[in-house]
Design a protein around this motif. Structure first.
Motif, PDB file in Angstrom:
ATOM      1  N   ALA A  28      11.379   4.548   3.006  1.00 38.84           N
ATOM      2  CA  ALA A  28      11.374   4.153   4.417  1.00 38.84           C
ATOM      3  C   ALA A  28      11.116   2.665   4.603  1.00 38.84           C
ATOM      4  CB  ALA A  28      10.316   4.961   5.165  1.00 38.84           C
ATOM      5  N   THR A  29      10.355   2.027   3.705  1.00 35.45           N
ATOM      6  CA  THR A  29      10.047   0.611   3.892  1.00 35.45           C
ATOM      7  C   THR A  29      11.070  -0.309   3.234  1.00 35.45           C
ATOM      8  OG1 THR A  29       8.574   0.665   1.974  1.00 35.45           O
ATOM      9  CG2 THR A  29       7.572   0.996   4.149  1.00 35.45           C
ATOM     10  N   ASN A  30      12.078   0.226   2.565  1.00 34.03           N
ATOM     11  CA  ASN A  30      13.164  -0.596   2.049  1.00 34.03           C
ATOM     12  C   ASN A  30      14.197  -0.734   3.165  1.00 34.03           C
ATOM     13  OD1 ASN A  30      15.371  -1.758   0.764  1.00 34.03           O
ATOM     14  ND2 ASN A  30      15.005  -0.674  -1.159  1.00 34.03           N
ATOM     15  N   ILE A  31      14.130  -1.838   3.890  1.00 33.12           N
ATOM     16  CA  ILE A  31      15.018  -2.041   5.032  1.00 33.12           C
ATOM     17  C   ILE A  31      16.335  -2.688   4.615  1.00 33.12           C
ATOM     18  CG2 ILE A  31      13.102  -2.199   6.658  1.00 33.12           C
ATOM     19  CD1 ILE A  31      13.518  -5.240   6.664  1.00 33.12           C
ATOM     20  N   ARG A  39       0.813  -1.215   0.000  1.00 30.62           N
ATOM     21  CA  ARG A  39       0.000   0.000   0.000  1.00 30.62           C
ATOM     22  C   ARG A  39       0.847   1.265   0.000  1.00 30.62           C
ATOM     23  NH1 ARG A  39      -4.872  -0.864   4.337  1.00 30.62           N
ATOM     24  NH2 ARG A  39      -6.144  -2.273   3.066  1.00 30.62           N
ATOM     25  N   SER A  40       2.187   1.084   0.200  1.00 26.66           N
ATOM     26  CA  SER A  40       3.039   2.258   0.372  1.00 26.66           C
ATOM     27  C   SER A  40       3.109   3.092  -0.901  1.00 26.66           C
ATOM     28  CB  SER A  40       4.458   1.813   0.763  1.00 26.66           C
ATOM     29  OG  SER A  40       5.328   2.894   0.763  1.00 26.66           O
ATOM     30  N   ARG A  41       3.244   4.392  -0.743  1.00 22.57           N
ATOM     31  CA  ARG A  41       3.465   5.289  -1.875  1.00 22.57           C
ATOM     32  C   ARG A  41       4.764   6.073  -1.692  1.00 22.57           C
ATOM     33  NH1 ARG A  41       0.467   2.241  -3.225  1.00 22.57           N
ATOM     34  NH2 ARG A  41      -1.586   2.458  -4.219  1.00 22.57           N
ATOM     35  N   CYS A  42       5.675   5.512  -0.868  1.00 22.76           N
ATOM     36  CA  CYS A  42       6.901   6.253  -0.579  1.00 22.76           C
ATOM     37  C   CYS A  42       8.017   5.930  -1.563  1.00 22.76           C
ATOM     38  CB  CYS A  42       7.379   5.966   0.854  1.00 22.76           C
ATOM     39  SG  CYS A  42       7.884   4.270   1.129  1.00 22.76           S
ATOM     40  N   TYR A  43       7.731   5.117  -2.588  1.00 25.51           N
ATOM     41  CA  TYR A  43       8.756   4.848  -3.570  1.00 25.51           C
ATOM     42  C   TYR A  43       8.524   5.700  -4.813  1.00 25.51           C
ATOM     43  CZ  TYR A  43       5.039   1.684  -5.141  1.00 25.51           C
ATOM     44  OH  TYR A  43       3.830   1.147  -5.513  1.00 25.51           O
ATOM     45  N   THR A  44       9.549   5.809  -5.641  1.00 25.05           N
ATOM     46  CA  THR A  44       9.448   6.661  -6.814  1.00 25.05           C
ATOM     47  C   THR A  44       8.669   5.952  -7.911  1.00 25.05           C
ATOM     48  OG1 THR A  44      11.491   5.809  -7.759  1.00 25.05           O
ATOM     49  CG2 THR A  44      11.677   7.697  -6.286  1.00 25.05           C
ATOM     50  N   ARG A  92      19.614   2.782  -1.604  1.00 24.19           N
ATOM     51  CA  ARG A  92      19.478   3.198  -2.998  1.00 24.19           C
ATOM     52  C   ARG A  92      18.390   2.434  -3.732  1.00 24.19           C
ATOM     53  NH1 ARG A  92      25.033   3.339  -6.094  1.00 24.19           N
ATOM     54  NH2 ARG A  92      23.670   4.429  -7.546  1.00 24.19           N
ATOM     55  N   GLY A  93      18.108   1.215  -3.336  1.00 23.39           N
ATOM     56  CA  GLY A  93      17.183   0.372  -4.072  1.00 23.39           C
ATOM     57  C   GLY A  93      17.878  -0.378  -5.193  1.00 23.39           C
ATOM     58  N   PHE A  94      17.297  -1.523  -5.579  1.00 18.90           N
ATOM     59  CA  PHE A  94      17.906  -2.404  -6.574  1.00 18.90           C
ATOM     60  C   PHE A  94      17.402  -2.152  -7.989  1.00 18.90           C
ATOM     61  CE2 PHE A  94      19.445  -6.395  -4.108  1.00 18.90           C
ATOM     62  CZ  PHE A  94      20.149  -5.581  -3.236  1.00 18.90           C
ATOM     63  N   GLY A  95      16.268  -1.507  -8.138  1.00 14.68           N
ATOM     64  CA  GLY A  95      15.646  -1.393  -9.452  1.00 14.68           C
ATOM     65  C   GLY A  95      14.680  -2.538  -9.687  1.00 14.68           C
ATOM     66  N   ALA A 149       8.403  -1.047  -2.956  1.00 18.20           N
ATOM     67  CA  ALA A 149       8.848  -0.300  -1.782  1.00 18.20           C
ATOM     68  C   ALA A 149       9.768  -1.107  -0.880  1.00 18.20           C
ATOM     69  CB  ALA A 149       7.634   0.172  -0.976  1.00 18.20           C
ATOM     70  N   LEU A 150       9.809  -2.425  -1.035  1.00 17.83           N
ATOM     71  CA  LEU A 150      10.605  -3.246  -0.131  1.00 17.83           C
ATOM     72  C   LEU A 150      12.057  -3.416  -0.557  1.00 17.83           C
ATOM     73  CD1 LEU A 150       8.369  -6.159   1.164  1.00 17.83           C
ATOM     74  CD2 LEU A 150       9.271  -4.203   2.407  1.00 17.83           C
ATOM     75  N   LEU A 151      12.332  -3.414  -1.844  1.00 22.60           N
ATOM     76  CA  LEU A 151      13.702  -3.657  -2.288  1.00 22.60           C
ATOM     77  C   LEU A 151      14.072  -2.856  -3.531  1.00 22.60           C
ATOM     78  CD1 LEU A 151      16.305  -5.252  -1.823  1.00 22.60           C
ATOM     79  CD2 LEU A 151      15.347  -7.116  -3.187  1.00 22.60           C
ATOM     80  N   ALA A 152      13.154  -2.711  -4.467  1.00 19.76           N
ATOM     81  CA  ALA A 152      13.501  -2.096  -5.750  1.00 19.76           C
ATOM     82  C   ALA A 152      13.760  -0.608  -5.642  1.00 19.76           C
ATOM     83  CB  ALA A 152      12.387  -2.361  -6.770  1.00 19.76           C
TER      84      ALA A 152
END
Length: 343
Positions: free
Chosen positions: A226-229, A44-49, A233-236, A219-222
Motif C-alpha cells: 500500500a505504501t509503494n505509490i 515502520r511499515s510491515r506491509c511489504y514481503t 510490483r515493486g523494483f526489488g 515499502a516505498l519502492l522495492a
C-alpha cells in the motif's frame, strides 16, 4: 532553513536523510519536511514481503553492449533483439533496466536500444552540466540513435523519460518514426504537480540524498504494498540499492540530478507539443488508471490533444508502467511498429 519541532517519529524520519538534531529541533529545507512523515510511516511499515524479489533482467548472453559518445559525455547502451529499432527512454533516479521485461517481449521482432542516460542513476558525472536539460537529454538520445545506425526508431518514454521523448520527437523528427507514451509528463505538467516539493528541494543536496535514502525503504519502492505509490510490483531491493547509490555517494552525480530537475519548465513541453503532428497515426498511449503523478485526465489529453490516438488503460499499474505492465507497453510498441514498417 527553518527550525522545526520534532517528536520521536520525526527523529526517525530525519535519520533516513542522514540528519540528526540536537535536542528537539533540526534545521531542514522546507521540501524535506514534506516527506519526513512519509519516510517515518514507510520505515515502520510491515506491509511489504520479507522475501526479496529482483527486477526482471535480460540474460547477459542476449545483450550487445557499447558506449556511445554524446554531447553529454559517454552513454552506456544495451542492444537486444533483431528488427526495426525501438529506443526506450527512462526517467530520473532509474536506468534502462526498468524496460528489461518490455525489451524481452519485443526482442523477437525489434532491435531494442536501451541507453542509460544521465538522469540520476548514471555512473559518471557529465563533463558539461550546462547542457544537462531536456534539450540536452534529447540531443544525447539522437546521438545514440545516430551511432547505432538503425534509422528512425519508435521511441518509448515513461516518467520524465516520456517528456524527453516528446522533446526528442520535436527536435529530431528525422530520428523518430513513432512514439509510445507510457505514463509521463505532458504539456504544462512538467514537472508534475505532485513532484513540486522535490523541484524546490533540488536546491539543497541534502534533499536529493534524503530522497534517495527514502527510496531505499523497502515499502516505498522495492516491494509491493500500500505504501509503494510508484509501482504495483515493486523494483526489488538490490535494484533500488543500486540506482540510489550514485546520488548518495557521488556529489557530481547528485549535482547533475539537481541541475536537471531545476531545468524542468512547462514551456519546454508546451513548445514541443506543437511539433508532434507528424506522429498522428504512428503513436500510442498506455496510462495508469490511478496514479498520483500522472492522473488519468493527462492520459486522455496526451491521446487526444497530442497524438490523435486513444488510451490503453493499464490496470494494476502506477507511475512505472513498464515495470508493472510490460505486456501492455510491448503490445503498444508492436502496434506502432506496424504503422511504420513498409509492407
Amino acid at each position: 532553513m527553518s527550525q522545526y519541532v520534532l517528536n520521536r517519529s520525526g527523529q526517525e524520519g530525519l535519520a533516513l536523510f542522514g540528519l540528526s538534531s540536537s535536542g528537539q529541533r533540526a534545521a531542514l529545507p522546507p521540501a524535506c519536511t514534506q516527506v519526513v512523515a512519509v519516510a517515518t510511516l514507510a520505515s515502520r511499515s510491515r506491509c511489504y514481503t520479507t522475501r526479496e524479489r529482483d527486477m526482471e533482467t535480460i540474460p547477459e548472453a542476449s545483450v550487445r553492449r557499447l558506449e556511445v559518445t554524446t554531447r553529454l559525455g559517454p552513454v552506456p547502451v544495451r542492444l537486444v533483439g533483431q528488427g526495426p529499432p525501438v529506443v526506450c527512454v527512462h526517467g530520473a533516479f532509474v536506468d534502462s533496466r526498468i524496460y528489461d521485461a518490455t525489451a524481452t517481449l519485443l526482442s523477437q521482432g525489434a532491435t531494442v536500444v536501451l541507453p542509460d542516460l544521465p538522469q540520476g542513476a548514471h555512473r559518471r558525472a557529465v563533463p558539461d552540466r550546462q547542457l544537462l536539460n531536456p534539450d540536452g537529454i534529447a540531443d544525447a538520445i539522437a546521438d545514440v540513435l545516430a551511432d547505432v545506425g538503425l534509422g528512425p526508431a519508435v521511441v518509448v518514454g515513461n516518467d520524465n523519460g516520456g517528456a524527453m521523448s516528446q522533446v526528442l520527437a520535436a527536435r529530431h523528427p528525422d530520428r523518430v518514426a513513432g512514439l509510445v507514451l507510457a505514463g509521463c509528463e505532458i504539456l504544462e505538467h512538467f514537472p508534475p504537480r505532485a513532484f513540486a516539493p522535490f523541484v524546490v528541494g533540488a536546491r539543497w543536496p541534502v534533499t536529493l540524498a534524503g530522497f534517495a535514502r527514502l527510496l531505499r525503504v523497502p515499502a516505498l519502492l522495492a516491494e509491493p504494498g500500500a505504501t509503494n505509490i510508484l509501482s504495483v510490483r515493486g523494483f526489488g531491493r538490490s535494484y533500488v540499492r543500486d540506482i540510489t547509490a550514485r546520488v548518495l555517494h557521488d556529489p557530481g552525480v547528485r549535482d547533475d540530478l539537481a541541475a536537471l530537475i531545476r531545468s524542468l519548465r512547462p514551456e519546454t513541453l508546451l513548445g514541443a507539443s506543437s511539433r508532434l503532428g507528424y506522429l498522428h497515426g504512428h503513436a500510442a498511449v498506455v496510462w495508469p488508471r490511478h496514479d498520483i503523478f500522472f492522473p488519468a485526465r493527462d492520459g486522455r489529453r496526451a491521446a487526444a490533444a497530442l497524438l490523435d490516438t486513444h488510451v490503453v488503460w493499464a490496470a494494476r499499474a502506477r507511475t512505472f508502467v513498464p515495470v508493472d505492465r510490460p505486456d501492455l507497453v510491448a503490445a503498444a510498441v508492436q502496434r506502432v511498429l506496424l504503422t511504420t514498417t513498409p509492407g
